[in-house]
Write a protein that holds these residues in place. Structure first.
Motif: not given
Length: 77
Positions: A32-48
């Motif tokens: 769950k922690k890994d999935q949360s981290t991945l979701d945050e990274e994906i969101s940041d990359i989309r914004e960039t």
């Protein structure tokens, strides 16, 4: 879910190049922690990526009208 897995207290998990038997609750927490981290990274990359699309269009001499579609926000998840 497999009934056999539900009744197990420890499960095998692959960490790097090794398999380790760990308590199921710890493995669930790690996943769950890994999935949360991945979701945050994906969101940041989309914004960039949205910002870079706008910059690219401006460098190509556009007025920003083509890149407006990339700036839309979803109404619901």
């Amino acid at each position: 879910m497999d009934m056999e897995l539900v009744s197990k207290k420890k499960v095998w998990v692959n960490l790097g190049d090794m398999f380790i038997k760990m308590p199921k609750e710890n493995v669930e927490t790690m996943i769950k922690k890994d999935q949360s981290t991945l979701d945050e990274e994906i969101s940041d990359i989309r914004e960039t990526m949205k910002q870079k699309v706008v910059e690219l269009e401006q460098l190509e001499g556009g007025d920003g009208s083509k890149s407006r579609a990339f700036q839309l926000k979803a109404m619901t998840k």
